[in-house]
Write an enzyme that holds these catalytic residues in place. Structure first.
Site, mmCIF file in Angstrom:
data_model
loop_
_atom_site.group_PDB
_atom_site.id
_atom_site.type_symbol
_atom_site.label_atom_id
_atom_site.label_comp_id
_atom_site.label_asym_id
_atom_site.label_seq_id
_atom_site.Cartn_x
_atom_site.Cartn_y
_atom_site.Cartn_z
ATOM 1 N N GLU A 118 0.831 -1.196 0.000
ATOM 2 C CA GLU A 118 0.000 0.000 0.000
ATOM 3 C C GLU A 118 0.871 1.255 0.000
ATOM 4 O O GLU A 118 2.090 1.188 0.178
ATOM 5 C CB GLU A 118 -0.920 0.008 1.220
ATOM 6 N N ARG A 195 -2.422 -8.158 13.211
ATOM 7 C CA ARG A 195 -2.272 -7.138 14.250
ATOM 8 C C ARG A 195 -1.105 -7.506 15.161
ATOM 9 O O ARG A 195 -1.081 -8.588 15.760
ATOM 10 C CB ARG A 195 -3.579 -7.028 15.026
#
Length: 318
Positions: A118, A195
């Site tokens: 990204e 996470r």
């Protein structure tokens, strides 16, 4: 089929760290004051954008991709997923610190078509805002030890953030945007997140939010690497084009428009997001008003178009 841009309606996602800046900055009709993400150009099954104009009005971008390959110059391999996803994120609080896998890991372990590389364009940042970008571990063993013993402050690299910054985040990079930051994110069309750390936050029922330490350690690049890429600027009529990055999965530009400019589509299709100003886009003799917060695709059925006004845009293509 389309002789006009394909305009899209955002899909909003509630997040524990979200806020209300998507309303105050873009005048979006957000569902609540915990709105963390607007998926503004999306064909992902977890939030496909709705088309608002033309023959496919009320269909989704996912529908268009799957049933009308001519709009994307898609002549072979019709089963692959739409490659990109564009979001706007409002971090009213710190995001969880996370990492994403590459394509190979995503396909083999998660049975998903894409990993997640990204990049971010910072639309707004409060004074003192920071981004987590990378780590200080020198080996996988050290990364595992620091993560599993909670040495978070020693582990994470932090960098300041200000409006107009650009950050490239390849898969395998530990990262997070901090409180007070709004970004436009261009990414592979993937929703896989591992996470690493979440500030010991709990969910609505008081349970600690799930971490994915083993997967995170497995996919994290060690030692941390900062990609080397070159940015270039070109002038085209009244349009200043800054190429922010050109890499394997996407090319992303910042357009600064100060009048009338004629453009040629130089990719199979291009994605455009209005981040400031007002303008009009003219294709095949038809004019469409565009404003801050609008997002659209120029399909393969349009070769050239004109854009006129005073505006800033983030433009991308695979």
């Amino acid at each position: 089929m389309y002789n006009e841009p394909i305009f899209l309606k955002p899909v909003f996602q509630e997040r524990i760290w979200g806020g209300d800046k998507l309303k105050s900055i873009f005048n979006y009709n957000i569902p609540n004051d915990k709105t963390g993400e607007a998926w503004v150009i999306s064909a992902h099954e977890n939030g496909p954008s709705q088309i608002t104009n033309g023959p496919l009005a009320n269909k989704t971008l996912k529908d268009a991709w799957e049933k009308h390959p001519e709009l994307f110059n898609k002549t072979t391999g019709h089963n692959e997923a739409y490659p990109l996803l564009v979001k706007i994120l409002d971090a009213n609080d710190n995001l969880s610190i996370q990492v994403h896998p590459d394509d190979k890991y995503a396909q083999e372990i998660e049975n998903e078509p894409y990993g997640k590389t990204e990049c971010w364009y910072v639309l707004d940042a409060e004074e003192g805002a920071e981004i987590v970008f990378g780590h200080h571990a020198n080996s996988k063993a050290q990364l595992e030890e620091m993560a599993k013993t909670g040495q978070w402050e020693q582990l994470f690299r932090r960098i300041p953030a200000k409006k107009g910054d650009f950050v490239y985040v390849p898969s395998g990079t530990i990262h997070a945007i901090g409180a007070g930051i709004v970004i436009l994110e261009t990414q592979q069309s993937s929703d896989i997140t591992y996470r690493v750390y979440d500030y010991d936050r709990t969910d609505d029922e008081g349970n600690p939010r799930e971490l994915h330490l083993d997967s995170s350690i497995e996919v994290t690049t060690v030692p941390h690497q900062v990609a080397d890429f070159e940015q270039t600027e070109t002038k085209q009529d009244n349009l200043m084009i800054k190429k922010l990055i050109e890499e394997q999965y996407f090319t992303v530009y910042h357009w600064n428009l100060t009048g009338l400019s004629r453009s040629t589509r130089k990719a199979d299709f291009i994605q455009l997001s209005m981040i400031e100003g007002e303008a009009e886009i003219i294709t095949n003799g038809k004019s469409f008003s565009i404003k801050k917060g609008d997002h659209f695709v120029i399909p393969a059925t349009i070769d050239t178009f004109e854009i006129n006004g005073t505006a800033e845009l983030i433009v991308s293509h695979p």
